[in-house]
Design an enzyme around this catalytic site. Sequence first.
Site, PDB file in Angstrom:
ATOM      1  N   LYS A 137     -36.025 -14.690  50.031  1.00 61.93           N
ATOM      2  CA  LYS A 137     -37.071 -14.451  49.033  1.00 61.93           C
ATOM      3  C   LYS A 137     -38.261 -15.427  49.034  1.00 61.93           C
ATOM      4  O   LYS A 137     -39.279 -15.131  49.603  1.00 61.93           O
ATOM      5  CB  LYS A 137     -36.436 -14.367  47.640  1.00 61.93           C
ATOM      6  CG  LYS A 137     -35.574 -13.109  47.473  1.00 61.93           C
ATOM      7  CD  LYS A 137     -35.283 -12.798  46.020  1.00 61.93           C
ATOM      8  CE  LYS A 137     -34.745 -11.394  45.846  1.00 61.93           C
ATOM      9  NZ  LYS A 137     -33.304 -11.225  46.052  1.00 61.93           N
TER      10      LYS A 137
ATOM     11  N   PHE B 155     -24.440 -10.571  43.688  1.00 62.37           N
ATOM     12  CA  PHE B 155     -25.288  -9.673  44.483  1.00 62.37           C
ATOM     13  C   PHE B 155     -25.635 -10.368  45.787  1.00 62.37           C
ATOM     14  O   PHE B 155     -26.193 -11.461  45.786  1.00 62.37           O
ATOM     15  CB  PHE B 155     -26.580  -9.284  43.756  1.00 62.37           C
ATOM     16  CG  PHE B 155     -27.416  -8.324  44.574  1.00 62.37           C
ATOM     17  CD1 PHE B 155     -27.145  -6.967  44.571  1.00 62.37           C
ATOM     18  CD2 PHE B 155     -28.450  -8.787  45.372  1.00 62.37           C
ATOM     19  CE1 PHE B 155     -27.884  -6.083  45.359  1.00 62.37           C
ATOM     20  CE2 PHE B 155     -29.196  -7.912  46.161  1.00 62.37           C
ATOM     21  CZ  PHE B 155     -28.915  -6.557  46.146  1.00 62.37           C
TER      22      PHE B 155
ATOM     23  N   ASP C 112     -25.185 -18.759  48.453  1.00 64.43           N
ATOM     24  CA  ASP C 112     -26.320 -17.837  48.582  1.00 64.43           C
ATOM     25  C   ASP C 112     -27.446 -18.330  47.676  1.00 64.43           C
ATOM     26  O   ASP C 112     -27.397 -18.170  46.456  1.00 64.43           O
ATOM     27  CB  ASP C 112     -25.846 -16.424  48.184  1.00 64.43           C
ATOM     28  CG  ASP C 112     -26.948 -15.370  48.278  1.00 64.43           C
ATOM     29  OD1 ASP C 112     -28.128 -15.752  48.415  1.00 64.43           O
ATOM     30  OD2 ASP C 112     -26.628 -14.172  48.190  1.00 64.43           O
TER      31      ASP C 112
HETATM   32  C1  LIG Z   1     -32.349 -10.404  46.731  1.00 62.27           C
HETATM   33  C2  LIG Z   1     -31.061 -11.029  47.078  1.00 62.27           C
HETATM   34  C3  LIG Z   1     -30.388 -10.727  48.273  1.00 62.27           C
HETATM   35  C4  LIG Z   1     -30.882  -9.663  49.223  1.00 62.27           C
HETATM   36  O1  LIG Z   1     -32.109  -9.972  49.777  1.00 62.27           O
HETATM   37  P1  LIG Z   1     -32.932  -8.818  50.549  1.00 62.27           P
HETATM   38  O2  LIG Z   1     -34.113  -9.568  51.121  1.00 62.27           O
HETATM   39  O3  LIG Z   1     -33.326  -7.799  49.532  1.00 62.27           O
HETATM   40  O4  LIG Z   1     -32.054  -8.260  51.580  1.00 62.27           O
HETATM   41  C5  LIG Z   1     -29.238 -11.417  48.564  1.00 62.27           C
HETATM   42  N1  LIG Z   1     -28.742 -12.348  47.731  1.00 62.27           N
HETATM   43  C6  LIG Z   1     -29.353 -12.659  46.580  1.00 62.27           C
HETATM   44  C7  LIG Z   1     -28.781 -13.726  45.709  1.00 62.27           C
HETATM   45  C8  LIG Z   1     -30.520 -12.007  46.197  1.00 62.27           C
HETATM   46  O5  LIG Z   1     -31.099 -12.292  45.034  1.00 62.27           O
END
Ligand SMILES: *Cc1c(COP(=O)(O)O)cnc(C)c1O
Length: 410
Positions: free
Chosen positions: A261, A145, A232
């Site tokens: 986050k 994701f 990521d």
């Molecule tokens: C939540 C998340 C995203 C997206 O972040 P947003 O602030 O909602 O755009 C991208 N990568 C990972 C691994 C995430 O958990």
Amino acid sequence: MNAAAPLSTSSSAHAQAASPHVMNTYGRLPIALSHGQGCRVWDVNGKSYLDALGGIAVNTVGHNHPQLVEALRDQVGKLIHTSNYYHIPLQEALAAKLVELSGLTNAFFCSTGLEANEAALKLARKFGHDKGIERPEIVVYDKAFHGRSIATLSATGNPKVQAGFGPLVEGFIRVPLNDLAALKAATAGNANVVAIFLEAIQGEGGVNPVDTDYLRQLRALCDANDWLLMIDEVQCGMGRTGKWFAHQWADIKPDVMPLAKGLGSGVPIGAVVAGPKAASIFAPGNHGSTFGGNPLAMRAGVETIRIMEEEGLLANAVKVGEHLKAALTRELAGSPGLKDIRGRGLMLGVELTLPCSELVGRAAENGLLISVTAETVIRMVPSLTMTTDEADEVVAILCPLIQQLLKEKA
Ligand SMILES: *Cc1c(COP(=O)(O)O)cnc(C)c1O
């Protein structure tokens, strides 16, 4: 715990009703939260909840942390926003700190996770173009994701996230996690590959850790082929696993690391941190953001990290995470519908053999906030300030609910 009285505002008074004017993008619980303290939150009716979700791995230092609140109040009274047309000293302060913690060299600031990932994808493509690759391709993973923009949902490995939004962005090669042979087969002889892009622990995909050995193999493969390793860390980073960044358990460094986050403890913030191979790819005009790096968000980042250091929150994540995992394992041992308990630090998943999204509402009724992701995985990503007593409370509420659900569905 002190049961503070519920705050009442006109916007929260009707919170139990539907929201007819808000777009229907989330299946929401019939709860409206009013305020919080540490790992506890209260709804507009005064009911209290233990918060094991932490705003989905966002509220790093807990709700209403006095030092963070004070710093933000101070900052709001000085400057909330200026523009990237000027130097922003707090950007340099946060970038220097992220460089120190990661061993990388430069940061770019934005406001969300998908923007951080979007910047990473642009870096990878320009890295390719700069060396004459006209159609660069990026390796991505099943169940990944990376966000919900058109490019990041194309990189995401979940057909539900992509459904209805085609045509997808091209230039991705998808492989299964932790399978080096599959990766080698998928990229063999392909001179257009420029980067490997993955989460160190998949979050939305079901709390799926990448093997330490596999991460090291990816580092070696990227070095051998002159590819960028882009990790990521939007969900698993910022101390959640007990290291500043989850890939540090493998003792490697990425070339590009998106963050968001937990970086601002709830103030919207994103960053992409780059090492020497990627730090000079962007030049003026290549990328930008109006809000990115504004003084309020930067102050939140600087202060979050300061509090984490002063309060030893990495060590706490390890201690309380291990305590929570051990207690869950003890309580659920031998349950017929239990598949796995996994994760590191305060990023834990309990996988059942069957869908269990009902548990989210049932837990809330019983005063506990959790989420269920990938249909069968109960996810806990609380504030890194959680105590062992609070972890015991999570287990005391959650495990009977799991047992009961398994009994009903047996
Ligand atoms: C939540 C998340 C995203 C997206 O972040 P947003 O602030 O909602 O755009 C991208 N990568 C990972 C691994 C995430 O958990």
